[in-house]
Motif scaffolding. Sequence first.
Motif, PDB file in Angstrom:
ATOM      1  N   ALA A  25       0.832  -1.212   0.000  1.00 54.95           N
ATOM      2  CA  ALA A  25       0.000   0.000   0.000  1.00 54.95           C
ATOM      3  C   ALA A  25       0.863   1.257   0.000  1.00 54.95           C
ATOM      4  O   ALA A  25       0.465   2.297  -0.530  1.00 54.95           O
ATOM      5  CB  ALA A  25      -0.930  -0.001   1.209  1.00 54.95           C
ATOM      6  N   ALA A  26       2.064   1.155   0.569  1.00 53.47           N
ATOM      7  CA  ALA A  26       2.998   2.291   0.602  1.00 53.47           C
ATOM      8  C   ALA A  26       3.911   2.308  -0.627  1.00 53.47           C
ATOM      9  O   ALA A  26       4.786   3.164  -0.735  1.00 53.47           O
ATOM     10  CB  ALA A  26       3.841   2.228   1.880  1.00 53.47           C
ATOM     11  N   GLY A  27       3.709   1.357  -1.537  1.00 55.93           N
ATOM     12  CA  GLY A  27       4.492   1.326  -2.770  1.00 55.93           C
ATOM     13  C   GLY A  27       5.761   0.501  -2.713  1.00 55.93           C
ATOM     14  O   GLY A  27       6.553   0.507  -3.649  1.00 55.93           O
ATOM     15  N   GLU A  49      11.234   9.064  -5.633  1.00 55.65           N
ATOM     16  CA  GLU A  49      11.108  10.148  -6.609  1.00 55.65           C
ATOM     17  C   GLU A  49      12.057   9.768  -7.730  1.00 55.65           C
ATOM     18  O   GLU A  49      12.883   8.864  -7.554  1.00 55.65           O
ATOM     19  CB  GLU A  49      11.470  11.502  -5.987  1.00 55.65           C
ATOM     20  N   PRO A  50      11.983  10.415  -8.878  1.00 57.49           N
ATOM     21  CA  PRO A  50      12.882  10.006  -9.958  1.00 57.49           C
ATOM     22  C   PRO A  50      14.349   9.988  -9.510  1.00 57.49           C
ATOM     23  O   PRO A  50      14.873  10.983  -9.004  1.00 57.49           O
ATOM     24  CB  PRO A  50      12.634  11.072 -11.038  1.00 57.49           C
ATOM     25  N   ARG A  82      18.124   4.770   1.975  1.00 59.52           N
ATOM     26  CA  ARG A  82      17.690   5.707   0.929  1.00 59.52           C
ATOM     27  C   ARG A  82      18.908   5.935   0.047  1.00 59.52           C
ATOM     28  O   ARG A  82      19.979   6.296   0.535  1.00 59.52           O
ATOM     29  CB  ARG A  82      17.202   7.031   1.525  1.00 59.52           C
ATOM     30  N   SER A  83      18.743   5.706  -1.260  1.00 56.18           N
ATOM     31  CA  SER A  83      19.887   5.758  -2.163  1.00 56.18           C
ATOM     32  C   SER A  83      19.479   6.271  -3.532  1.00 56.18           C
ATOM     33  O   SER A  83      18.330   6.115  -3.947  1.00 56.18           O
ATOM     34  CB  SER A  83      20.499   4.360  -2.309  1.00 56.18           C
ATOM     35  N   ASP A  84      20.463   6.833  -4.224  1.00 53.63           N
ATOM     36  CA  ASP A  84      20.253   7.220  -5.616  1.00 53.63           C
ATOM     37  C   ASP A  84      20.691   6.090  -6.551  1.00 53.63           C
ATOM     38  O   ASP A  84      20.777   6.267  -7.752  1.00 53.63           O
ATOM     39  CB  ASP A  84      20.979   8.530  -5.940  1.00 53.63           C
ATOM     40  N   HIS A  85      20.945   4.927  -5.976  1.00 50.08           N
ATOM     41  CA  HIS A  85      21.342   3.741  -6.743  1.00 50.08           C
ATOM     42  C   HIS A  85      20.226   2.698  -6.621  1.00 50.08           C
ATOM     43  O   HIS A  85      19.825   2.354  -5.507  1.00 50.08           O
ATOM     44  CB  HIS A  85      22.662   3.192  -6.192  1.00 50.08           C
ATOM     45  N   PRO A  86      19.730   2.155  -7.741  1.00 47.60           N
ATOM     46  CA  PRO A  86      18.609   1.207  -7.683  1.00 47.60           C
ATOM     47  C   PRO A  86      18.927  -0.116  -7.002  1.00 47.60           C
ATOM     48  O   PRO A  86      18.029  -0.881  -6.676  1.00 47.60           O
ATOM     49  CB  PRO A  86      18.229   1.000  -9.149  1.00 47.60           C
ATOM     50  N   GLY A  87      20.208  -0.390  -6.741  1.00 45.87           N
ATOM     51  CA  GLY A  87      20.599  -1.622  -6.077  1.00 45.87           C
ATOM     52  C   GLY A  87      20.913  -1.442  -4.603  1.00 45.87           C
ATOM     53  O   GLY A  87      21.501  -2.317  -3.984  1.00 45.87           O
ATOM     54  N   PRO A 146       8.034   7.171   6.683  1.00 48.13           N
ATOM     55  CA  PRO A 146       8.086   8.638   6.544  1.00 48.13           C
ATOM     56  C   PRO A 146       9.513   9.185   6.601  1.00 48.13           C
ATOM     57  O   PRO A 146       9.827  10.186   5.959  1.00 48.13           O
ATOM     58  CB  PRO A 146       7.233   9.164   7.693  1.00 48.13           C
ATOM     59  N   TRP A 147      10.402   8.535   7.331  1.00 51.77           N
ATOM     60  CA  TRP A 147      11.802   8.956   7.371  1.00 51.77           C
ATOM     61  C   TRP A 147      12.466   8.747   6.013  1.00 51.77           C
ATOM     62  O   TRP A 147      13.164   9.627   5.513  1.00 51.77           O
ATOM     63  CB  TRP A 147      12.545   8.193   8.466  1.00 51.77           C
ATOM     64  N   LEU A 148      12.239   7.582   5.396  1.00 58.87           N
ATOM     65  CA  LEU A 148      12.798   7.328   4.072  1.00 58.87           C
ATOM     66  C   LEU A 148      12.306   8.341   3.047  1.00 58.87           C
ATOM     67  O   LEU A 148      13.068   8.803   2.198  1.00 58.87           O
ATOM     68  CB  LEU A 148      12.448   5.908   3.602  1.00 58.87           C
ATOM     69  N   ALA A 149      11.040   8.711   3.140  1.00 56.77           N
ATOM     70  CA  ALA A 149      10.451   9.663   2.200  1.00 56.77           C
ATOM     71  C   ALA A 149      10.886  11.100   2.472  1.00 56.77           C
ATOM     72  O   ALA A 149      10.664  11.989   1.654  1.00 56.77           O
ATOM     73  CB  ALA A 149       8.924   9.567   2.240  1.00 56.77           C
TER      74      ALA A 149
END
Length: 157
Positions: A25-27, A49-50, A82-87, A146-149
């Motif tokens: 539900a949170a994606g 986000e992108p 939380r990362s800008d890397h998809p892995g 919420p912290w990750l977001a």
Amino acid sequence: MVSGQSPQEYFRLMLMTVVGQAFAAAGYHLEERPVQWAGGLFRFRRELEPGWYGFIEFQLLVYTPTAWSETTSSRFRVTLIRSDHPGAALTSHPRCVRRTLSALVVDDFRVAILPSADHWWTFSDTQSLGRALAEAGHLIVGYGLPWLAGDLVPPSV
């Protein structure tokens, strides 16, 4: 546990039963990585986000009875990334973070709901596993997601 099913397979089934719906539900969706599952690592992922991703990792350590101990508790811990890397790799970007759920709750948010900032949830049967997953799931939904977001920030010192 179902006969013929590994402890890791059973943990994954219980994990999806207890928290899978809330995470979906949170994606967040469980990554299809059977080799990692066999090693006890279960990772949920969402694009925040992108170019930015949130991860919820469950690390399972299975302990089996031995000659000196007939009963023993297995355990798991939760790590948020939380990362800008998809892995889930951490880069040098300042927004990239990796934190255990227990450290986030106890140290960062200063909520003494867990015994320590280095907490592992223990279980020895289906009932205690369900309770442990539910407790961790509540903390993930209340603090971790919420912290990750970026919507929930720990208080300043």
